[in-house]
Design a protein around this motif. Sequence first.
Motif, PDB file in Angstrom:
ATOM      1  N   ILE A  16       0.855  -1.181   0.000  1.00  0.00           N
ATOM      2  CA  ILE A  16       0.000   0.000   0.000  1.00  0.00           C
ATOM      3  C   ILE A  16       0.895   1.237   0.000  1.00  0.00           C
ATOM      4  CG2 ILE A  16      -0.170  -0.022   2.521  1.00  0.00           C
ATOM      5  CD1 ILE A  16      -2.940   1.206   0.140  1.00  0.00           C
ATOM      6  N   VAL A  17       0.483   2.261  -0.756  1.00  0.00           N
ATOM      7  CA  VAL A  17       1.191   3.548  -0.777  1.00  0.00           C
ATOM      8  C   VAL A  17       0.155   4.664  -0.678  1.00  0.00           C
ATOM      9  CG1 VAL A  17       2.815   5.044  -1.993  1.00  0.00           C
ATOM     10  CG2 VAL A  17       2.954   2.568  -2.296  1.00  0.00           C
ATOM     11  N   THR A  18       0.334   5.580   0.266  1.00  0.00           N
ATOM     12  CA  THR A  18      -0.543   6.743   0.345  1.00  0.00           C
ATOM     13  C   THR A  18       0.023   7.866  -0.511  1.00  0.00           C
ATOM     14  OG1 THR A  18       0.583   7.429   2.390  1.00  0.00           O
ATOM     15  CG2 THR A  18      -1.473   6.199   2.613  1.00  0.00           C
ATOM     16  N   ASN A  19      -0.893   8.617  -1.151  1.00  0.00           N
ATOM     17  CA  ASN A  19      -0.498   9.655  -2.100  1.00  0.00           C
ATOM     18  C   ASN A  19      -1.237  10.964  -1.833  1.00  0.00           C
ATOM     19  OD1 ASN A  19       1.329   8.131  -3.778  1.00  0.00           O
ATOM     20  ND2 ASN A  19      -0.450   7.039  -4.578  1.00  0.00           N
ATOM     21  N   TYR A  20      -0.924  11.947  -2.659  1.00  0.00           N
ATOM     22  CA  TYR A  20      -1.512  13.282  -2.570  1.00  0.00           C
ATOM     23  C   TYR A  20      -2.992  13.237  -2.977  1.00  0.00           C
ATOM     24  CZ  TYR A  20      -0.728  18.348  -2.259  1.00  0.00           C
ATOM     25  OH  TYR A  20      -0.722  19.660  -1.866  1.00  0.00           O
ATOM     26  N   ASP A  21      -3.726  14.288  -2.611  1.00  0.00           N
ATOM     27  CA  ASP A  21      -5.127  14.353  -3.025  1.00  0.00           C
ATOM     28  C   ASP A  21      -5.241  14.371  -4.552  1.00  0.00           C
ATOM     29  OD1 ASP A  21      -5.052  17.152  -4.028  1.00  0.00           O
ATOM     30  OD2 ASP A  21      -4.861  17.688  -1.922  1.00  0.00           O
ATOM     31  N   MET A  22      -6.335  13.840  -5.050  1.00  0.00           N
ATOM     32  CA  MET A  22      -6.644  13.696  -6.465  1.00  0.00           C
ATOM     33  C   MET A  22      -5.806  12.629  -7.164  1.00  0.00           C
ATOM     34  SD  MET A  22      -9.037  15.845  -6.407  1.00  0.00           S
ATOM     35  CE  MET A  22      -9.579  15.859  -8.106  1.00  0.00           C
ATOM     36  N   GLU A  23      -4.800  12.072  -6.485  1.00  0.00           N
ATOM     37  CA  GLU A  23      -4.034  10.984  -7.084  1.00  0.00           C
ATOM     38  C   GLU A  23      -4.592   9.618  -6.664  1.00  0.00           C
ATOM     39  OE1 GLU A  23       0.438  12.905  -7.563  1.00  0.00           O
ATOM     40  OE2 GLU A  23      -0.042  11.727  -5.774  1.00  0.00           O
ATOM     41  N   THR A  24      -5.199   9.544  -5.521  1.00  0.00           N
ATOM     42  CA  THR A  24      -5.683   8.332  -4.863  1.00  0.00           C
ATOM     43  C   THR A  24      -4.516   7.472  -4.369  1.00  0.00           C
ATOM     44  OG1 THR A  24      -5.855   6.753  -6.708  1.00  0.00           O
ATOM     45  CG2 THR A  24      -7.682   8.309  -6.391  1.00  0.00           C
ATOM     46  N   ASN A  25      -4.779   6.721  -3.334  1.00  0.00           N
ATOM     47  CA  ASN A  25      -3.782   5.815  -2.793  1.00  0.00           C
ATOM     48  C   ASN A  25      -3.647   4.593  -3.701  1.00  0.00           C
ATOM     49  OD1 ASN A  25      -3.505   7.540  -0.536  1.00  0.00           O
ATOM     50  ND2 ASN A  25      -5.283   6.581   0.433  1.00  0.00           N
ATOM     51  N   ALA A  26      -2.483   3.956  -3.635  1.00  0.00           N
ATOM     52  CA  ALA A  26      -2.177   2.843  -4.543  1.00  0.00           C
ATOM     53  C   ALA A  26      -2.070   1.537  -3.773  1.00  0.00           C
ATOM     54  CB  ALA A  26      -0.872   3.108  -5.290  1.00  0.00           C
ATOM     55  N   LEU A  27      -2.555   0.450  -4.376  1.00  0.00           N
ATOM     56  CA  LEU A  27      -2.414  -0.886  -3.821  1.00  0.00           C
ATOM     57  C   LEU A  27      -1.824  -1.783  -4.906  1.00  0.00           C
ATOM     58  CD1 LEU A  27      -2.961  -2.777  -1.409  1.00  0.00           C
ATOM     59  CD2 LEU A  27      -5.148  -3.339  -2.471  1.00  0.00           C
ATOM     60  N   TYR A  28      -0.600  -2.255  -4.671  1.00  0.00           N
ATOM     61  CA  TYR A  28       0.096  -3.095  -5.637  1.00  0.00           C
ATOM     62  C   TYR A  28       0.007  -4.556  -5.192  1.00  0.00           C
ATOM     63  CZ  TYR A  28       2.049   1.324  -7.287  1.00  0.00           C
ATOM     64  OH  TYR A  28       2.197   2.597  -7.765  1.00  0.00           O
ATOM     65  N   ARG A  29      -0.616  -5.372  -6.032  1.00  0.00           N
ATOM     66  CA  ARG A  29      -0.802  -6.786  -5.710  1.00  0.00           C
ATOM     67  C   ARG A  29       0.356  -7.611  -6.263  1.00  0.00           C
ATOM     68  NH1 ARG A  29      -5.568 -10.851  -7.920  1.00  0.00           N
ATOM     69  NH2 ARG A  29      -4.967 -12.652  -6.636  1.00  0.00           N
ATOM     70  N   ASN A  30       0.894  -8.466  -5.416  1.00  0.00           N
ATOM     71  CA  ASN A  30       2.040  -9.296  -5.748  1.00  0.00           C
ATOM     72  C   ASN A  30       1.578 -10.565  -6.463  1.00  0.00           C
ATOM     73  OD1 ASN A  30       4.420 -10.806  -5.751  1.00  0.00           O
ATOM     74  ND2 ASN A  30       4.966 -10.253  -3.663  1.00  0.00           N
ATOM     75  N   HIS A  31       2.112 -10.799  -7.682  1.00  0.00           N
ATOM     76  CA  HIS A  31       1.788 -12.003  -8.450  1.00  0.00           C
ATOM     77  C   HIS A  31       2.969 -12.976  -8.529  1.00  0.00           C
ATOM     78  CE1 HIS A  31      -2.092 -10.493  -9.973  1.00  0.00           C
ATOM     79  NE2 HIS A  31      -1.502  -9.319  -9.995  1.00  0.00           N
ATOM     80  N   GLN A  32       3.987 -12.730  -7.713  1.00  0.00           N
ATOM     81  CA  GLN A  32       5.189 -13.565  -7.682  1.00  0.00           C
ATOM     82  C   GLN A  32       6.151 -13.160  -8.798  1.00  0.00           C
ATOM     83  OE1 GLN A  32       4.484 -17.862  -7.844  1.00  0.00           O
ATOM     84  NE2 GLN A  32       5.729 -18.137  -6.016  1.00  0.00           N
ATOM     85  N   ASP A  33       7.414 -13.522  -8.602  1.00  0.00           N
ATOM     86  CA  ASP A  33       8.472 -13.273  -9.585  1.00  0.00           C
ATOM     87  C   ASP A  33       8.603 -11.793  -9.932  1.00  0.00           C
ATOM     88  OD1 ASP A  33       9.078 -16.008  -9.741  1.00  0.00           O
ATOM     89  OD2 ASP A  33       7.529 -16.322 -11.260  1.00  0.00           O
TER      90      ASP A  33
END
Length: 581
Positions: free
Chosen positions: A335-352
């Motif tokens: 999870i990464v929190t960001n500035y307004d209007m950018e929205t926070n990011a969630l990066y899902r791990n798929h391996q490798d």
Amino acid sequence: MNRYPVGVRRRPWRGLPAVIASALLASIWASTGLPALPDPPSPFRDKRVAAGIDFRHQRGASDQKHLVETVGSGCALFDYDNDGWLDILLINGGLTPDTSAAGPVRHALYRNLANGRFREVTAKAGLEGNGSYGMGVAVGDYDNDGDRDVYITNFGPNALYRNNGDGTFSDVTARAGVGCSDWSTSAAFFDMENDGDLDLYVTNYLETSFETNPLCELKNIRTYCYPGHYDGVGDRLYQNLGDGRFRDVSAASGILNPEGKGLGVVAADFDDDGWMDLYVANDTVRNFHYQNNRQGGFEDMTLLSGTGYNEEANAEAGMGTDAADYDGDGLMDIIVTNYDMETNALYRNHQDWLFTDERASSGVTRGDQFLLGFGTGFLDFDNDGDQDLLVVNGHVLDNVEQVQFGFRYAQPDMLLENRQGVFSEHRGFSRQAGLEPRVGRGSCFGDLDNDGDLDILVNNCGGRPHLLLNQVGARKNWILLNLMGSRSNRDGVGARIEVTTAAGRQVDQVTGGGGYLGASDLRAHFGLGAADRIQSLRIRWPGGTEAVYRDLDVNRILTIREGAGKVEVTKVSRPGGSVKP
């Protein structure tokens, strides 16, 4: 923070469709004549006053708008005196040359009295600070002597405090060689070599000083400058030599990148090979994702992993970050929190080293377009066996109401409940818990009352903290694990834990760092829902050795010593001599 001057925002309509849709639905509901749907009760209550926490963060605000005034306030939850109860450390800011506030400015350490109250012991413990403007904190037993030490990052020289084991700390910065004088923010203790000693990663932010503060205005109003006005500063990596000293291996390890403007860091094993990797949240430039090469260095895997930019290949304003397995596949997501209007990011791990940006499909963007996220972290607040999310919000511009319509400096925090891999905002969290909007920054988690559910501490910039005690988690089953390494580092940082019950399997790691400027409890917490037995508990210690324990009782605090072959039920003393298992 924003890469562009306020008022020259990129695609400012980005969040408007959701807002319009929400307003339309509200209007339709109101037209039916039915009463408004009530907010659900909050799972937390703010107990700061009742607990005796009398602290206010000093940011040294001034008309000159030094950027350091608005990004601070870290915190930590850790057991500094080894009595089995988490204590509280609140990092204070400082004064600027142009402020009208008076000093001195000190940090605050509160000892847990095990009865719902805390006593301030800062001066006695020797953790008042070194005179620098305080930012964040990392906690870890760097000398493997059985008690946890404290590293405080600053705008100015950082400081390492060795725990003496008698309730006091000694400033050992000079001997340890970790007194970085850059503008440091978050930090993480972790074992990069699996040699049993905790090393130290320190994120650095921008190149600036009180004397070189630039002038930035909007609508003829002085504002804080955006990061594009400043050069970045390379982070620092300190290798623990095992004798109380550290060696700066930033350049040799491959992490000394002056492109970075670091604000958050988490150390975790992203490729599940038994070696801890790194993820760094940077402000307005790409984030960094480093793979441990098992030879004392790191390879930059950011472009391959897809975690440096958003889906449009744009760098965002990364603030806080954390790692956990939110979707139950055994791999660590980000999870990464960001500035307004950018929205926070969630990066899902798929391996490798392949990740996908799941911010939209996972639901983490709902309702956050006009909020500016800082502190964050995964936690199973309701003990149902999956990882929920906390996002702590607060704008950077303390006069944003004057220069940007519809935005506020103080903002509400968000609790996002995980429902089979999709997050939804808990509508009663802020409104029903007595949490007025504040300028949220650092956050950390831990079980303050040893009742089996996770509590929350938030340090607010220029204001009072929130001490949020969990009201609902203990209604379901749980387990809390205190790992003690022998061949591995004493804190067990880097251990992979797999818990199997009749309901299924959960995987977590003892990570280093995480969040924003904060240090959470290093004990590993698992919510178990209705499961009343643990079928198996598997631990892979740093370095690769494994231990398996079977048929364990739930609702226990367990101490697990590497190589001991058994678990110990921890009995925690209460006032009057009673104990709680």
